[in-house]
Write a protein that holds these residues in place. Structure first.
Motif, PDB file in Angstrom:
ATOM      1  N   PHE A 187       5.920  23.648  27.122  1.00 45.01           N
ATOM      2  CA  PHE A 187       7.081  23.952  26.279  1.00 45.01           C
ATOM      3  C   PHE A 187       7.406  22.735  25.422  1.00 45.01           C
ATOM      4  N   GLU A 188       7.562  22.986  24.126  1.00 48.92           N
ATOM      5  CA  GLU A 188       7.927  21.932  23.184  1.00 48.92           C
ATOM      6  C   GLU A 188       9.390  22.099  22.780  1.00 48.92           C
ATOM      7  N   VAL A 189      10.175  21.046  22.981  1.00 53.53           N
ATOM      8  CA  VAL A 189      11.580  21.049  22.578  1.00 53.53           C
ATOM      9  C   VAL A 189      11.648  20.855  21.065  1.00 53.53           C
TER      10      VAL A 189
ATOM     11  N   HIS B 241      15.432  23.244  27.517  1.00 51.24           N
ATOM     12  CA  HIS B 241      14.429  23.112  28.578  1.00 51.24           C
ATOM     13  C   HIS B 241      15.041  23.280  29.968  1.00 51.24           C
ATOM     14  N   VAL B 242      16.339  23.075  30.094  1.00 48.78           N
ATOM     15  CA  VAL B 242      16.987  23.230  31.407  1.00 48.78           C
ATOM     16  C   VAL B 242      16.949  24.687  31.865  1.00 48.78           C
ATOM     17  N   ARG B 243      16.673  25.626  30.942  1.00 42.98           N
ATOM     18  CA  ARG B 243      16.638  27.042  31.303  1.00 42.98           C
ATOM     19  C   ARG B 243      15.208  27.561  31.465  1.00 42.98           C
ATOM     20  N   LEU B 244      14.216  26.699  31.453  1.00 42.38           N
ATOM     21  CA  LEU B 244      12.842  27.146  31.684  1.00 42.38           C
ATOM     22  C   LEU B 244      12.715  27.756  33.076  1.00 42.38           C
TER      23      LEU B 244
ATOM     24  N   MET C 136      17.733  26.404  36.406  1.00 43.23           N
ATOM     25  CA  MET C 136      16.304  26.665  36.563  1.00 43.23           C
ATOM     26  C   MET C 136      15.561  25.329  36.432  1.00 43.23           C
ATOM     27  N   ASN C 137      14.417  25.352  35.748  1.00 43.69           N
ATOM     28  CA  ASN C 137      13.681  24.131  35.440  1.00 43.69           C
ATOM     29  C   ASN C 137      13.015  23.498  36.661  1.00 43.69           C
ATOM     30  N   MET C 138      12.892  24.244  37.786  1.00 46.91           N
ATOM     31  CA  MET C 138      12.168  23.710  38.925  1.00 46.91           C
ATOM     32  C   MET C 138      10.687  23.577  38.573  1.00 46.91           C
ATOM     33  N   ASN C 139      10.089  22.518  39.006  1.00 44.96           N
ATOM     34  CA  ASN C 139       8.665  22.156  38.878  1.00 44.96           C
ATOM     35  C   ASN C 139       8.189  21.973  37.439  1.00 44.96           C
ATOM     36  N   TRP C 140       9.100  21.896  36.469  1.00 48.65           N
ATOM     37  CA  TRP C 140       8.745  21.477  35.114  1.00 48.65           C
ATOM     38  C   TRP C 140       8.871  19.952  35.036  1.00 48.65           C
ATOM     39  N   THR C 141       7.902  19.321  34.406  1.00 52.01           N
ATOM     40  CA  THR C 141       7.874  17.864  34.306  1.00 52.01           C
ATOM     41  C   THR C 141       7.899  17.455  32.839  1.00 52.01           C
TER      42      THR C 141
ATOM     43  N   GLU D 256      16.349  32.071  26.451  1.00 49.05           N
ATOM     44  CA  GLU D 256      15.226  32.176  27.375  1.00 49.05           C
ATOM     45  C   GLU D 256      14.012  31.475  26.766  1.00 49.05           C
ATOM     46  N   PRO D 257      13.951  30.165  26.890  1.00 45.35           N
ATOM     47  CA  PRO D 257      12.950  29.380  26.156  1.00 45.35           C
ATOM     48  C   PRO D 257      11.514  29.679  26.534  1.00 45.35           C
ATOM     49  N   ASP D 258      11.292  30.355  27.666  1.00 47.88           N
ATOM     50  CA  ASP D 258       9.916  30.642  28.082  1.00 47.88           C
ATOM     51  C   ASP D 258       9.161  31.505  27.080  1.00 47.88           C
TER      52      ASP D 258
END
Length: 447
Positions: free
Chosen positions: A85-87, A171-174, A1-6, A71-73
């Motif tokens: 999102f805060e790691v 965050h890779v699973r956002l 996942m993680n598309m369009n997260w910066t 599911e970090p969302d």
């Protein structure tokens, strides 16, 4: 996942709001400023459970932490224009759990819902007095189907705990924004923008439409209430059987019954010659794996429906059935312009003309279908470590726009009508739901 997260900093990730997310953030912020921090559309879901667990609090706490890892969302927060999102590392995650997993020994879920709360990150409540669990979150983070799916993920974590978790890389699973998933990789074209605006105007130009009597705009907001109306299994079975015989969905029949009752009890000062509403479509079935399994996401689309009144139940149910079953198939281009549609919606609701217009007093109608499509009756195999006795969804209502959810669970059709006690009276809402049952029985079952 993680598309369009910066990645903004070593621990912070952001992405632009998408779909209906920005609308919910904007409306939430407006109502928070007007109503002591309370927000229209924050979502609450409760389950009544039997827990056969030695150390309940420890098991629930770990499952909440595990779901955040998987599911970090669920831990995202929102600001105007963006989702954040805060790691966290293994130390700071415990502080997050302390802040977002609450044990309340005094209240049950209904009391918790009615007192309202200011918005904060998604929070899980354990209510041992009533053996209930409650998840409360922003509508930009959860939609209705996602709220059902959350409990499935949570109870799987309860019954299959994973203690080998190392926080820091989740965050890779956002989950991606809806725009990305339907193939919109860049700014909308002029053609898409024009089509999106046209879809929105199909609804806007039909307003004002028919509505129930309401004191909204005349008195301050009061407490929220989510009144439940549960059919017995025999009545539910008869209604479902009759809908199948007629070739209409239960969703279409219930929505038609609602419009019928709305017409009967409408505010005479409203436009009683037209019904106009944004009908809701769950898009998860149109998404590829794993995105169709994401719980903490807003993956649905409201599309305008209107009909001239008066109309018979048969006329209404037939028109709604055609719309619900066929609209997206007949108009697949709507998915391409959904970003433009929702962007146009955001622009319109920010205008002084829209904000000064009368608030619609009919309900936003939402069918959640069969809850068992996403949630089991029990978890933990033959030992039934978790038994789900009941499930309910409600949205906070402070602005005056009411909500009407319906679904089946454990063989029973259930209505949940969300309203504000300052604007409408409980006895009237109860009457509306009783009348809807009479319409369904009379039109479908013959008694």
């Amino acid at each position: 996942m993680n598309m369009n997260w910066t990645q903004i900093s070593p621990t912070r990730w952001e992405r632009p709001l998408s779909g209906m997310e920005e609308y919910f953030v904007f409306i939430g912020n407006i109502t928070a400023a007007l109503y002591d921090g309370r927000q229209q559309y924050t979502v609450l879901s409760k389950v009544k459970v039997t827990l056969n667990i030695p150390d309940v609090e420890s098991a629930l706490r770990h499952a909440w932490k595990q779901v955040r890892y998987e599911e970090p969302d669920i831990a995202t927060t929102v600001e105007p224009g963006k989702k954040i999102f805060e790691v966290l590392d293994d130390t700071s995650i415990e502080k997050w759990v302390d802040e977002t997993f609450i044990i309340d020994t005094q209240r049950d879920a209904e009391e918790l819902y009615r007192i309202g709360r200011t918005m904060k990150p998604a929070t899980l409540y354990y209510l041992p007095k009533s053996s209930e669990l409650v998840i409360h979150g922003h509508h930009a983070v959860f939609d209705g189907i996602g709220m059902i799916m959350f409990w499935d993920r949570f109870f799987r974590a309860v019954t299959s705990p994973n203690y080998d978790i190392n926080f820091g890389g989740e965050h890779v699973r956002l989950a991606p924004a809806l725009n990305e998933l339907v193939g919109l990789k860049g700014p909308a074209t002029q053609e898409q923008s024009d089509k999106g605006l046209a879809v929105l105007m199909e609804y806007i130009t039909k307003l004002p439409a028919i509505g129930f009597p309401s004191k909204v705009g005349k008195v301050p907001a009061g407490q929220c209430q989510a009144m439940e109306y549960v059919f017995d299994e025999e009545s539910t079975s008869a209604i479902i059987k009759a809908c199948k015989a007629r070739g209409v969905t239960v969703t279409s029949a219930v929505h038609a019954a609602y419009i019928t009752v709305l017409s009967k009890y409408a505010d005479p000062d409203s436009n009683t010659t037209r019904y106009a509403s944004p009908n809701e479509f769950n898009l998860r079935g149109r998404l590829e794996e794993p995105y169709n399994k994401v719980a903490a996401a807003n993956y649905y689309l409201p599309l305008p429906f209107s009909v001239d009144l008066p109309a018979t139940f048969d006329e209404l149910s037939t028109a709604l059935n055609k719309y619900y079953r066929g609209y997206l198939n007949q108009h697949p281009e709507v998915l391409d312009v959904q970003a433009s549609f929702t962007q146009a919606l955001q622009q319109v609701v920010k205008t002084p003309e829209y904000q000064s217009a009368p608030i619609p007093t009919d309900a936003l109608v939402s069918s959640l279908g069969v809850v068992e499509n996403h949630l089991q009756h029990s978890y933990g195999g033959r030992d039934a470590v978790v038994v789900v006795e009941d499930w309910k969804l409600a949205c906070d209502n402070v602005l005056g726009m009411t909500g009407f959810h319906f679904y089946t669970f454990r063989g029973k059709l259930r209505f949940v009508y969300q309203f504000n006690e300052a604007y409408q009276e409980a006895k009237d809402i109860r009457l509306y739901m009783e009348e809807m049952e009479r319409v369904l029985r009379g039109e479908l079952v013959g008694k």
